[in-house]
Design a protein around this motif. Sequence first.
Motif, PDB file in Angstrom:
ATOM      1  N   PHE A 242       0.988  -1.189  -0.040  1.00 59.57           N
ATOM      2  CA  PHE A 242       0.253  -0.136  -0.035  1.00 59.57           C
ATOM      3  C   PHE A 242       0.950   1.378  -0.175  1.00 59.57           C
ATOM      4  CE2 PHE A 242      -3.485  -2.972   1.893  1.00 59.57           C
ATOM      5  CZ  PHE A 242      -4.253  -2.556   0.653  1.00 59.57           C
ATOM      6  N   LEU A 245       1.813   2.053  -3.447  1.00 57.95           N
ATOM      7  CA  LEU A 245       0.604   2.460  -4.325  1.00 57.95           C
ATOM      8  C   LEU A 245       0.802   3.998  -3.900  1.00 57.95           C
ATOM      9  CD1 LEU A 245      -1.925   1.656  -5.514  1.00 57.95           C
ATOM     10  CD2 LEU A 245      -2.868   1.709  -3.703  1.00 57.95           C
ATOM     11  N   ALA A 246       0.872   4.222  -2.597  1.00 52.97           N
ATOM     12  CA  ALA A 246       0.981   5.575  -2.156  1.00 52.97           C
ATOM     13  C   ALA A 246       2.256   6.367  -3.161  1.00 52.97           C
ATOM     14  CB  ALA A 246       1.445   5.798  -0.657  1.00 52.97           C
ATOM     15  N   ILE A 249       1.098   7.123  -6.710  1.00 57.75           N
ATOM     16  CA  ILE A 249       0.256   8.293  -6.681  1.00 57.75           C
ATOM     17  C   ILE A 249       0.942   9.605  -6.345  1.00 57.75           C
ATOM     18  CG2 ILE A 249      -1.700   9.324  -5.686  1.00 57.75           C
ATOM     19  CD1 ILE A 249      -2.671   6.252  -5.256  1.00 57.75           C
ATOM     20  N   ILE A 291       3.592   7.725  10.041  1.00 51.81           N
ATOM     21  CA  ILE A 291       2.220   8.143   9.101  1.00 51.81           C
ATOM     22  C   ILE A 291       2.505   9.087   7.740  1.00 51.81           C
ATOM     23  CG2 ILE A 291       0.669   8.026  10.931  1.00 51.81           C
ATOM     24  CD1 ILE A 291       0.389  10.698  11.399  1.00 51.81           C
ATOM     25  N   TYR A 294       1.635   8.427   4.250  1.00 54.31           N
ATOM     26  CA  TYR A 294       0.322   8.233   3.896  1.00 54.31           C
ATOM     27  C   TYR A 294      -0.435   9.829   4.052  1.00 54.31           C
ATOM     28  CZ  TYR A 294       1.629   3.806   5.314  1.00 54.31           C
ATOM     29  OH  TYR A 294       2.280   2.381   5.361  1.00 54.31           O
ATOM     30  N   VAL A 295       0.131  10.606   5.102  1.00 56.76           N
ATOM     31  CA  VAL A 295      -0.414  11.951   5.247  1.00 56.76           C
ATOM     32  C   VAL A 295       0.177  12.933   3.747  1.00 56.76           C
ATOM     33  CG1 VAL A 295      -0.276  14.196   6.345  1.00 56.76           C
ATOM     34  CG2 VAL A 295      -0.380  12.036   7.736  1.00 56.76           C
ATOM     35  N   THR A 297       0.618  11.756   0.963  1.00 58.03           N
ATOM     36  CA  THR A 297      -0.010  11.180  -0.340  1.00 58.03           C
ATOM     37  C   THR A 297      -1.458  11.782  -0.424  1.00 58.03           C
ATOM     38  OG1 THR A 297       1.322   9.158  -0.365  1.00 58.03           O
ATOM     39  CG2 THR A 297      -0.823   9.226  -1.455  1.00 58.03           C
ATOM     40  N   ILE A 298      -2.206  11.914   0.910  1.00 54.92           N
ATOM     41  CA  ILE A 298      -3.202  12.690   0.801  1.00 54.92           C
ATOM     42  C   ILE A 298      -3.311  14.065   0.463  1.00 54.92           C
ATOM     43  CG2 ILE A 298      -5.434  13.397   2.330  1.00 54.92           C
ATOM     44  CD1 ILE A 298      -5.018  10.494   3.713  1.00 54.92           C
ATOM     45  N   LEU A 301      -2.782  14.372  -3.144  1.00 54.01           N
ATOM     46  CA  LEU A 301      -3.998  14.193  -4.091  1.00 54.01           C
ATOM     47  C   LEU A 301      -4.861  15.082  -3.941  1.00 54.01           C
ATOM     48  CD1 LEU A 301      -4.914  10.274  -3.014  1.00 54.01           C
ATOM     49  CD2 LEU A 301      -4.737  11.293  -5.350  1.00 54.01           C
ATOM     50  N   ALA A 302      -4.958  15.952  -2.630  1.00 49.23           N
ATOM     51  CA  ALA A 302      -6.033  17.103  -2.488  1.00 49.23           C
ATOM     52  C   ALA A 302      -5.356  18.173  -3.401  1.00 49.23           C
ATOM     53  CB  ALA A 302      -5.955  17.346  -1.036  1.00 49.23           C
ATOM     54  N   PHE A 304      -2.339  19.985  -2.741  1.00 50.36           N
ATOM     55  CA  PHE A 304      -1.742  20.856  -1.978  1.00 50.36           C
ATOM     56  C   PHE A 304      -0.267  20.608  -2.486  1.00 50.36           C
ATOM     57  CE2 PHE A 304      -5.039  20.076   1.221  1.00 50.36           C
ATOM     58  CZ  PHE A 304      -5.644  21.252   1.081  1.00 50.36           C
TER      59      PHE A 304
ATOM     60  N   PHE B 132     -12.460  18.350  -3.570  1.00 54.89           N
ATOM     61  CA  PHE B 132     -11.126  18.530  -4.278  1.00 54.89           C
ATOM     62  C   PHE B 132     -11.104  17.363  -5.101  1.00 54.89           C
ATOM     63  CE2 PHE B 132      -9.344  19.973  -0.405  1.00 54.89           C
ATOM     64  CZ  PHE B 132      -9.268  21.512  -0.671  1.00 54.89           C
ATOM     65  N   VAL B 134     -10.888  14.044  -4.941  1.00 57.32           N
ATOM     66  CA  VAL B 134      -9.803  13.067  -4.745  1.00 57.32           C
ATOM     67  C   VAL B 134     -10.902  11.691  -4.554  1.00 57.32           C
ATOM     68  CG1 VAL B 134      -8.161  12.418  -3.252  1.00 57.32           C
ATOM     69  CG2 VAL B 134      -8.820  14.741  -3.456  1.00 57.32           C
ATOM     70  N   MET B 142      -5.076   5.255   2.827  1.00 51.78           N
ATOM     71  CA  MET B 142      -4.097   5.887   3.686  1.00 51.78           C
ATOM     72  C   MET B 142      -4.407   6.165   5.055  1.00 51.78           C
ATOM     73  SD  MET B 142      -1.820   6.092   1.387  1.00 51.78           S
ATOM     74  CE  MET B 142      -2.156   5.074  -0.093  1.00 51.78           C
ATOM     75  N   ILE B 146      -2.993   5.398   9.005  1.00 52.99           N
ATOM     76  CA  ILE B 146      -2.635   6.680   9.753  1.00 52.99           C
ATOM     77  C   ILE B 146      -3.530   6.189  10.985  1.00 52.99           C
ATOM     78  CG2 ILE B 146      -3.498   8.999  10.206  1.00 52.99           C
ATOM     79  CD1 ILE B 146      -3.181   9.596   7.125  1.00 52.99           C
TER      80      ILE B 146
END
Lengths: 323, 348
Positions: A242, A245-246, A249, A291, A294-295, A297-298, A301-302, A304, B132, B134, B142, B146
């Motif tokens: 995973f 995968l992150a 992306i 973390i 993962y953070v 990656t989010i 994606l958003a 930022f 967004f 997403v 993810m 976390i």
Amino acid sequence: MNFIVSLLEILYFLVPVAIAYAAPLILTAIGGVFSERSGVVNIGLEGLMVVGAFVGVVFNLTFAHIFGSSTPWMALVAAMLIAAVFSLLHAVASVSFRADQVVSGVAINLLAIGLCLFLVKMIYDKGQTDFVQERFLRDSIPLLEKIPIIGPMFFQNVYGTSVLAISIAILAWIVLYYTPFGLRLRAVGEHPMAADTMGINVTRMRYIAVMISGGLAGIGGAIYSQSISQDFGHATINGQGFMALAALIFGKWHPLGAMGAALFFGFAQALSIVGDSIPYIRDVPNVFLLILPYVLTILALAGFIGKANAPKALGTPYIKGKR
Amino acid sequence: MSNRIVNILVPVISVILGLLVGAIVMLVSGYNPIEGYAALWNGIFGDIYSIGETIRQITPYILAGLAVAFAFRSGLFNIGVEGQLIVGWFAAAYVGIAFELPKMIHLPLAILAAAAAGALWGFIPGLLKAKFKVHEVIVTIMMNYIALHTSNALVRAVSDGDANTGSIHQTASLSSRFLENMTDFSRLHFGILIALAMVLLMWLILEKTTLGFELKAVGLNQHASEYAGMNVNKNIILAMVISGVFAGLAGAMEALGTFGFVSVKGGFTGIGFDGIAVALLGASTPLGVIFGATLFGSLKYGATNMPNAADIPEEIVSIIIAIIIFFVASGYVIRLFVERLGKKKEAK
């Protein structure tokens, strides 16, 4: 000056660990790039890595007395082949049977861990395997290791597998962007109907792409199990797939981007493992390092951290004649 | 053949095929499948204790299944049930340990804490999807990790570095003397009633409220819903929040019912991922989820009897569950097969 010297010492110590952790991630993420670029979502990377890790360890334990120190490398080949065959399940379900690709990936993950543990218990009669005898060893690269600063950081005490991972990433970039095969593969992922009209066999391309992802994830898993964990049990892979995968992306579906992201995530993992012995890092609670990938990656994606655009046809089965 | 019958046949055939493949795997690996399935059966129904434990196992499966199903109905794929369950588990256990209150307040508070934690973990991917665009699948994956690492860190923080928080106060516990006595002292607890109440709640929301109508409409066609004046973004966020609530409650079942504590986890519980199987098999309907959860919960608990009784690794059940998911997901092929079969009969 003193600060710079101690920083360098930390990097000499940290960077090789980071690259070692990154190698399985790079390979698996590159595999994911192939699959997703062809339009097939591959949540099953985790399971494919599990298969690779399992095959790697079993091969190693079984044949170590025959192949000696070249066993781990032979095990990579075995893991690649078997994981590629295993990934056929995902290809059949998601390309031919038009299954939801995410669901099929989830099934791959469940099946992989179930099957591999089942086989471990059947073969070894216990919950995890023994430690492998022949594992990947670190070595220094002649000449390059003599370069000041960069040499000790990147070319001393490196695993051959790290070199392999980075070479494959570069190769994947060339294949995907500078060969007809790569162009076709990407076309199938963006607009399968247009590709079909131009005479590209969409189904075939997608099968090939998924099997490449299986093979590379298999190598990734086998590297992990023969250099980092050194045995196989229920928690061997534990999220590496995973994280790959992150990385794919975070790397915006580009081989070199995925490689960069995987290196960065490897760095984060290395920090969380050996961070205790490094000033400043020691004071950061471990959980933040764990973390971080993962953070990020989010956040990526958003939007930022730059905009990530997935292949257009990602996740949709191609049905001939349907508009 | 009518569509309805085909819809029911697909999961049934999938389960049969799954069990068949399981039998073949056992046969090929040199085990006796009849012995294996007998051990599985006895593990589920063998005695009253096993039945109690099986129902206990089904409880979180119902809630995890509802969580996935509810999101599915709104057109969302919540792979994050696992993470929402973990934060719910922690939240419920924390409230159970940290406060001393009368049962009438303490137990509901602990349950609500789990629901709120799950809701928060669902809200984030919902918001990102709405604002967004997403894809929720990646974000929820993810969020799972976390949740895992955060929960582990919090467990260590509240228990001074230990890997286990110790037991919750009795006032926050779901355990029931009555149910335990009835089932030969299994860990069966009142949670099953909460799970069934949530099934009813999901049915009420989906079938009897405007909210449910809108959620289903968004799930079927976002553009049409928007054109009809529905607030798609609001509905996406709400769907993920409600889904997260169900998942958080599944965590509360483990915290307040089965275990009565929370400990550092080496990996995922698997309940959240099995919830996907439950929802798929149950065609994302409330009633279907009960069937799916009963099947998978029973298989999962019954499997623990297989190593002892038949010397077969219990992982065989994970293989069977995975195969069932494959077949349900590839429903298109089974559908084609069933329809052809139906046509042949009609032709005769």
